[in-house]
Write an enzyme that holds these catalytic residues in place. Structure first.
Site, short mmCIF file in Angstrom:
data_model
loop_
_atom_site.label_atom_id
_atom_site.label_comp_id
_atom_site.label_asym_id
_atom_site.label_seq_id
_atom_site.Cartn_x
_atom_site.Cartn_y
_atom_site.Cartn_z
N HIS A 277 -39.22 49.69 59.78
CA HIS A 277 -40.07 48.94 61.22
C HIS A 277 -40.19 50.46 61.41
O HIS A 277 -38.71 51.17 61.79
CB HIS A 277 -38.65 48.49 61.78
CG HIS A 277 -39.85 47.83 63.14
ND1 HIS A 277 -40.91 47.09 63.37
CD2 HIS A 277 -39.26 47.79 64.40
CE1 HIS A 277 -41.59 47.05 64.63
NE2 HIS A 277 -40.14 47.70 65.18
N GLY B 147 -50.36 53.58 53.19
CA GLY B 147 -49.80 53.81 52.46
C GLY B 147 -48.78 54.75 51.65
O GLY B 147 -48.02 55.26 50.63
N ASP C 239 -38.59 40.49 62.34
CA ASP C 239 -38.19 41.66 62.85
C ASP C 239 -36.26 41.63 62.88
O ASP C 239 -36.00 42.48 63.70
CB ASP C 239 -38.37 42.82 63.32
CG ASP C 239 -39.99 43.57 62.96
OD1 ASP C 239 -40.33 43.47 62.54
OD2 ASP C 239 -41.07 43.83 64.64
N ASN D 152 -38.24 45.65 54.79
CA ASN D 152 -39.35 45.40 55.50
C ASN D 152 -38.55 47.22 56.10
O ASN D 152 -37.52 47.47 56.24
CB ASN D 152 -39.80 44.75 56.77
CG ASN D 152 -40.91 45.82 57.23
OD1 ASN D 152 -41.69 45.45 56.97
ND2 ASN D 152 -40.08 45.31 58.97
N SER E 135 -35.70 51.89 61.25
CA SER E 135 -34.59 50.65 60.64
C SER E 135 -35.95 49.94 59.76
O SER E 135 -36.44 49.67 58.91
CB SER E 135 -34.82 49.74 61.81
OG SER E 135 -34.90 49.59 63.55
N LEU F 215 -48.64 44.25 57.93
CA LEU F 215 -48.75 44.01 59.47
C LEU F 215 -48.94 42.42 59.21
O LEU F 215 -48.73 42.00 60.92
CB LEU F 215 -49.47 45.06 59.63
CG LEU F 215 -49.55 46.73 59.50
CD1 LEU F 215 -50.39 47.39 60.12
CD2 LEU F 215 -47.99 46.82 60.37
#
Ligand code: GAR
Length: 187
Positions: free
Chosen positions: A103, A12, A144, A101, A135, A84
């Site tokens: 990545h 985190g 993704d 998200n 990203s 995840l």
């Protein structure tokens, strides 16, 4: 004031940066941290910063329990910061363009199922990549593959271990993620 919810599965460090960034903000507020991992360090981070947390298991993610919890909050933005598991379609369809998200690579390279955390950095090292990056993208039903919001490159020619790559990528994430979130909630 926009309500932000964070989903995270592990240490985190990104969640912590985001919580601290918006702590005294008049624009956004992290109202909850959701985690599928009872032992995740992110839950301590939430607790230490007085952010309520919700822990759930895989079944509760897919059977609508998590969806119901989210609907009680009606967040303006859902941020996956090291989350995840596959995000469920019911929430995705209900919150179009409101789920993002981060990545740890330059999508569309090194994305998809199984490509998360250290797996990504190991693959990048094995392929002798000269650069990698981060990203930030919208979440859709495919891993993704949602529209890219922001990317940033970093040179990794001096890295000899996946851990060194991870360190550089984490630095980039910490530098940019909160600012991108702030822009999004203001747009
Ligand atoms: C981050 O590097 C994030 O990009 C990655 O997990 C790490 C979590 O770090 N996410 C993925 O791999 C998602 N596919 P953190 O828990 O310290 O924020």
């Amino acid at each position: 004031m926009k309500n932000i919810v964070i989903f995270a599965s592990g240490s985190g460090s990104n969640a912590e940066k985001i919580i601290l960034h918006f702590k005294d903000s008049s624009q956004g507020n992290v109202v909850a941290v959701f985690s599928n991992n009872l032992h995740a360090k992110v839950l301590d981070i939430a607790n230490n910063n007085n952010v309520p947390s919700v822990v759930f298991n895989k079944t509760e993610l897919s059977d609508g329990t998590v969806f119901n919890e989210i609907n009680k909050i009606k967040p303006d933005l859902i941020v996956l910061a090291g989350f995840l598991l596959k995000f469920p379609d019911d929430i995705i369809l209900h919150y179009p363009n409101k789920i993002i998200n981060i990545h740890p690579a330059l999508l569309p390279k090194y994305g998809g199922k199984g490509m998360y955390g250290m797996n990504v950095h190991r693959a990048i090292l094995e392929n002798n990549e000269k650069e990698t990056g981060i990203s930030i993208h919208y979440v859709n039903e495919h891993y993704d593959e949602g529209g890219i919001i922001f990317q940033q490159l970093v040179n990794i020619e001096d890295c000899t271990t996946p851990e060194e790559i991870a360190e550089k990528v984490h630095q980039l994430e910490h530098q940019h993620f909160s600012a991108v979130i702030e822009k999004l909630i203001n747009s």
